[in-house]
Enzyme design. Structure first.
Site, PDB file in Angstrom:
ATOM      1  N   LYS A   1       0.842  -1.207   0.000  1.00 48.51           N
ATOM      2  CA  LYS A   1       0.000   0.000   0.000  1.00 48.51           C
ATOM      3  C   LYS A   1       0.877   1.258   0.000  1.00 48.51           C
ATOM      4  O   LYS A   1       0.646   2.188  -0.764  1.00 48.51           O
ATOM      5  CB  LYS A   1      -0.934   0.016   1.236  1.00 48.51           C
ATOM      6  CG  LYS A   1      -1.863  -1.188   1.298  1.00 48.51           C
ATOM      7  CD  LYS A   1      -2.795  -1.144   2.500  1.00 48.51           C
ATOM      8  CE  LYS A   1      -2.112  -1.283   3.848  1.00 48.51           C
ATOM      9  NZ  LYS A   1      -1.466  -2.579   4.094  1.00 48.51           N
TER      10      LYS A   1
ATOM     11  N   ARG B   1     -10.075   0.636   8.163  1.00 49.48           N
ATOM     12  CA  ARG B   1      -9.599  -0.686   8.518  1.00 49.48           C
ATOM     13  C   ARG B   1     -10.611  -1.467   9.345  1.00 49.48           C
ATOM     14  O   ARG B   1     -10.325  -2.581   9.756  1.00 49.48           O
ATOM     15  CB  ARG B   1      -8.376  -0.497   9.399  1.00 49.48           C
ATOM     16  CG  ARG B   1      -7.121  -1.076   8.866  1.00 49.48           C
ATOM     17  CD  ARG B   1      -6.055  -0.446   9.752  1.00 49.48           C
ATOM     18  NE  ARG B   1      -4.912  -1.248   9.816  1.00 49.48           N
ATOM     19  CZ  ARG B   1      -3.795  -0.983   9.143  1.00 49.48           C
ATOM     20  NH1 ARG B   1      -3.725   0.025   8.329  1.00 49.48           N
ATOM     21  NH2 ARG B   1      -2.762  -1.744   9.294  1.00 49.48           N
TER      22      ARG B   1
ATOM     23  N   ARG C   1      11.542  -5.714   5.126  1.00 49.30           N
ATOM     24  CA  ARG C   1      11.349  -4.277   4.871  1.00 49.30           C
ATOM     25  C   ARG C   1      12.333  -3.430   5.677  1.00 49.30           C
ATOM     26  O   ARG C   1      12.580  -3.692   6.850  1.00 49.30           O
ATOM     27  CB  ARG C   1       9.929  -3.848   5.220  1.00 49.30           C
ATOM     28  CG  ARG C   1       9.742  -2.326   5.110  1.00 49.30           C
ATOM     29  CD  ARG C   1       8.315  -1.886   5.140  1.00 49.30           C
ATOM     30  NE  ARG C   1       7.586  -2.480   6.232  1.00 49.30           N
ATOM     31  CZ  ARG C   1       6.259  -2.491   6.308  1.00 49.30           C
ATOM     32  NH1 ARG C   1       5.543  -1.935   5.365  1.00 49.30           N
ATOM     33  NH2 ARG C   1       5.674  -3.058   7.329  1.00 49.30           N
TER      34      ARG C   1
ATOM     35  N   ARG D   1      10.967  -1.324  11.141  1.00 49.20           N
ATOM     36  CA  ARG D   1       9.834  -1.040  12.030  1.00 49.20           C
ATOM     37  C   ARG D   1       9.779  -2.070  13.154  1.00 49.20           C
ATOM     38  O   ARG D   1      10.034  -3.254  12.932  1.00 49.20           O
ATOM     39  CB  ARG D   1       8.518  -1.071  11.234  1.00 49.20           C
ATOM     40  CG  ARG D   1       8.197   0.248  10.592  1.00 49.20           C
ATOM     41  CD  ARG D   1       7.065   0.207   9.609  1.00 49.20           C
ATOM     42  NE  ARG D   1       5.870  -0.503  10.037  1.00 49.20           N
ATOM     43  CZ  ARG D   1       4.747  -0.553   9.324  1.00 49.20           C
ATOM     44  NH1 ARG D   1       4.681   0.097   8.161  1.00 49.20           N
ATOM     45  NH2 ARG D   1       3.705  -1.232   9.749  1.00 49.20           N
TER      46      ARG D   1
ATOM     47  N   ARG E   1      -0.860  -9.221  13.431  1.00 52.88           N
ATOM     48  CA  ARG E   1      -1.423  -8.231  12.500  1.00 52.88           C
ATOM     49  C   ARG E   1      -2.334  -8.918  11.480  1.00 52.88           C
ATOM     50  O   ARG E   1      -3.384  -8.397  11.110  1.00 52.88           O
ATOM     51  CB  ARG E   1      -0.290  -7.483  11.782  1.00 52.88           C
ATOM     52  CG  ARG E   1       0.432  -6.520  12.711  1.00 52.88           C
ATOM     53  CD  ARG E   1       1.808  -6.124  12.191  1.00 52.88           C
ATOM     54  NE  ARG E   1       1.775  -5.339  10.979  1.00 52.88           N
ATOM     55  CZ  ARG E   1       2.857  -5.031  10.266  1.00 52.88           C
ATOM     56  NH1 ARG E   1       4.050  -5.449  10.656  1.00 52.88           N
ATOM     57  NH2 ARG E   1       2.749  -4.305   9.178  1.00 52.88           N
TER      58      ARG E   1
HETATM   59  P1  AP5 Z   1       4.823  -1.601   1.855  1.00 56.62           P
HETATM   60  O1  AP5 Z   1       4.524  -0.764   0.656  1.00 56.62           O
HETATM   61  O2  AP5 Z   1       5.526  -0.972   2.977  1.00 56.62           O
HETATM   62  O3  AP5 Z   1       3.498  -2.386   2.336  1.00 56.62           O
HETATM   63  P2  AP5 Z   1       2.219  -1.881   3.131  1.00 56.62           P
HETATM   64  O4  AP5 Z   1       1.024  -2.516   2.512  1.00 56.62           O
HETATM   65  O5  AP5 Z   1       2.234  -0.404   3.261  1.00 56.62           O
HETATM   66  O6  AP5 Z   1       2.472  -2.597   4.521  1.00 56.62           O
HETATM   67  P3  AP5 Z   1       2.324  -2.076   6.014  1.00 56.62           P
HETATM   68  O7  AP5 Z   1       3.058  -3.051   6.875  1.00 56.62           O
HETATM   69  O8  AP5 Z   1       2.709  -0.638   6.121  1.00 56.62           O
HETATM   70  O9  AP5 Z   1       0.785  -2.230   6.238  1.00 56.62           O
HETATM   71  P4  AP5 Z   1       0.076  -2.284   7.569  1.00 56.62           P
HETATM   72  O10 AP5 Z   1      -1.303  -2.060   7.102  1.00 56.62           O
HETATM   73  O11 AP5 Z   1       0.286  -3.484   8.380  1.00 56.62           O
HETATM   74  O12 AP5 Z   1       0.783  -1.135   8.463  1.00 56.62           O
HETATM   75  P5  AP5 Z   1       0.399   0.381   8.769  1.00 56.62           P
HETATM   76  O13 AP5 Z   1       1.645   1.153   8.862  1.00 56.62           O
HETATM   77  O14 AP5 Z   1      -0.674   0.838   7.885  1.00 56.62           O
HETATM   78  O15 AP5 Z   1       5.674  -2.866   1.309  1.00 56.62           O
HETATM   79  C1  AP5 Z   1       6.090  -3.893   2.190  1.00 56.62           C
HETATM   80  C2  AP5 Z   1       7.435  -4.459   1.703  1.00 56.62           C
HETATM   81  O16 AP5 Z   1       7.250  -5.085   0.437  1.00 56.62           O
HETATM   82  C3  AP5 Z   1       8.530  -3.402   1.502  1.00 56.62           C
HETATM   83  O17 AP5 Z   1       9.750  -3.934   1.900  1.00 56.62           O
HETATM   84  C4  AP5 Z   1       8.525  -3.144  -0.025  1.00 56.62           C
HETATM   85  O18 AP5 Z   1       9.787  -2.774  -0.492  1.00 56.62           O
HETATM   86  C5  AP5 Z   1       8.103  -4.507  -0.556  1.00 56.62           C
HETATM   87  N1  AP5 Z   1       7.315  -4.424  -1.780  1.00 56.62           N
HETATM   88  C6  AP5 Z   1       6.222  -3.634  -1.984  1.00 56.62           C
HETATM   89  N2  AP5 Z   1       5.728  -3.836  -3.233  1.00 56.62           N
HETATM   90  C7  AP5 Z   1       6.526  -4.783  -3.805  1.00 56.62           C
HETATM   91  C8  AP5 Z   1       6.519  -5.432  -5.082  1.00 56.62           C
HETATM   92  N3  AP5 Z   1       5.582  -5.145  -5.998  1.00 56.62           N
HETATM   93  N4  AP5 Z   1       7.474  -6.346  -5.335  1.00 56.62           N
HETATM   94  C9  AP5 Z   1       8.422  -6.654  -4.393  1.00 56.62           C
HETATM   95  N5  AP5 Z   1       8.477  -6.078  -3.157  1.00 56.62           N
HETATM   96  C10 AP5 Z   1       7.533  -5.154  -2.880  1.00 56.62           C
HETATM   97  O19 AP5 Z   1      -0.225   0.240  10.245  1.00 56.62           O
HETATM   98  C11 AP5 Z   1       0.601  -0.096  11.349  1.00 56.62           C
HETATM   99  C12 AP5 Z   1      -0.234  -0.152  12.622  1.00 56.62           C
HETATM  100  O20 AP5 Z   1      -0.816   1.135  12.888  1.00 56.62           O
HETATM  101  C13 AP5 Z   1      -1.420  -1.115  12.615  1.00 56.62           C
HETATM  102  O21 AP5 Z   1      -1.031  -2.432  12.938  1.00 56.62           O
HETATM  103  C14 AP5 Z   1      -2.309  -0.492  13.697  1.00 56.62           C
HETATM  104  O22 AP5 Z   1      -1.826  -0.780  14.990  1.00 56.62           O
HETATM  105  C15 AP5 Z   1      -2.119   1.001  13.437  1.00 56.62           C
HETATM  106  N6  AP5 Z   1      -3.093   1.526  12.465  1.00 56.62           N
HETATM  107  C16 AP5 Z   1      -2.810   1.979  11.207  1.00 56.62           C
HETATM  108  N7  AP5 Z   1      -3.924   2.351  10.586  1.00 56.62           N
HETATM  109  C17 AP5 Z   1      -4.938   2.150  11.444  1.00 56.62           C
HETATM  110  C18 AP5 Z   1      -6.343   2.325  11.346  1.00 56.62           C
HETATM  111  N8  AP5 Z   1      -6.922   2.785  10.230  1.00 56.62           N
HETATM  112  N9  AP5 Z   1      -7.095   1.989  12.419  1.00 56.62           N
HETATM  113  C19 AP5 Z   1      -6.536   1.532  13.547  1.00 56.62           C
HETATM  114  N10 AP5 Z   1      -5.215   1.327  13.702  1.00 56.62           N
HETATM  115  C20 AP5 Z   1      -4.413   1.632  12.654  1.00 56.62           C
HETATM  116 MG    MG Z   2       2.450   0.944   4.867  1.00 53.91          MG
END
Ligand code: AP5
Ligand code: MG
Length: 245
Positions: free
Chosen positions: A33, A108, A155, A188, A199
């Site tokens: 994402k 979410r 990552r 992270r 997660r």
């Molecule tokens: P990346 O692009 O970083 O993936 P992502 O989908 O953004 O993954 P996240 O871990 O950030 O998602 P998440 O939803 O768990 O965490 P968030 O920060 O939102 O890519 C991942 C890896 O893959 C990287 O190394 C990249 O290089 C690689 N990659 C990407 N595309 C690729 C491709 N095509 N080919 C090869 N490699 C590739 O949330 C964290 C925490 O915050 C949650 O657990 C929760 O506690 C809280 N939180 C966040 N939002 C909310 C909400 N709305 N409500 C309540 N709590 C929330």
């Molecule tokens: Mg992310």
């Protein structure tokens, strides 16, 4: 390297002029994402609003919300809906959202989705509202579990420019160093195998129903995330252009 725009339109042509409007990037932890949001920002000049990044910024500033978020993130749990909704509402008031925005990691839960649907409807009825109130386009990115684990554990992020790398799949030119800033990359605290399992459980119970909510509406697309970044981006761009057409 081919960009999302050149893959969709041909390198010699300008990207199709769409008003992108609100775009939701949905999908499990690690589907890409954040990576894709950054591609869309470059293409369309609209902001990425990542609730995860906003909460980590609160944590780094030591706010009460940040302290709570830090505890919950480490357990793979979600921050309460009302706190996240208020944070998003404040961000949507900023002037850069007038042509659209990319919500990365929000909504979410079903209550967050209901809140967003109502918020955008209310804003649409308010004269002088800055926020772009076109109906949302939701894109669900799909990647299988084994690949997600590799993406999460591999990552690394640049703490200065936020570029996202992966030691297995998208390594920097020099190990541990950002190609752009020369800064030391960081991992992270929730990117461990154990936390990833938590997660994913949270995702399956609370976030998967959000995908069904948007699937039932007309502006929904699914994209295979297990392809090179530019190809995933091209899939998202062509879906948004089709759904906005
Ligand atoms: P990346 O692009 O970083 O993936 P992502 O989908 O953004 O993954 P996240 O871990 O950030 O998602 P998440 O939803 O768990 O965490 P968030 O920060 O939102 O890519 C991942 C890896 O893959 C990287 O190394 C990249 O290089 C690689 N990659 C990407 N595309 C690729 C491709 N095509 N080919 C090869 N490699 C590739 O949330 C964290 C925490 O915050 C949650 O657990 C929760 O506690 C809280 N939180 C966040 N939002 C909310 C909400 N709305 N409500 C309540 N709590 C929330
Ligand atoms: Mg992310």
């Amino acid at each position: 390297m081919a960009t999302a725009a050149s893959m969709v339109t041909g390198a010699d042509k300008q990207p199709k002029q769409v008003v992108p409007g609100p775009i939701l990037l949905l999908g499990a932890p690690g589907v890409g994402k954040g990576t894709q949001a950054k591609e869309l920002v470059k293409l369309w000049g609209i902001p990425q609003i990542s609730t995860g990044d906003l909460l980590r910024a609160h944590r780094d500033r030591g706010t009460e919300l940040g302290k709570l978020a830090d505890e919950l993130m480490k357990q793979g749990k979600l921050v309460p809906d009302s706190l996240v909704n208020d944070m998003v509402a404040a961000r949507l008031l900023e002037p850069d959202t007038s042509r659209g925005f990319i919500l990365d990691g929000f909504p979410r839960t079903l209550p967050q989705a209901d809140w967003l649907d109502n918020y955008l409807k209310e804003q649409a009825g308010q004269p002088g509202s800055n926020c772009c109130c076109l109906p949302v386009v939701a894109v669900n990115i799909q990647v299988d579990y084994t690949q997600l684990l590799r993406r999460i554990t591999g990552r690394r992020n640049c703490p200065v420019c936020q570029t996202i790398y992966n030691v297995y799949l998208q390594p920097p030119r020099h190990e541990g160093i950002c190609d752009v800033e020369g800064a030391t990359l960081v991992q992270r605290s929730d990117d461990t195998e154990e936390c990833f399992a938590g997660r994913m459980k949270t995702y399956e119970s609370l976030t998967a129903p959000v995908i069904e909510h948007y699937r039932a509406l007309s502006r929904f697309a699914e994209v295979n995330g297990d392809q090179p970044v530019a190809e995933v981006a091209a899939g998202i761009v062509s879906s948004v252009e089709r759904l906005r057409g």
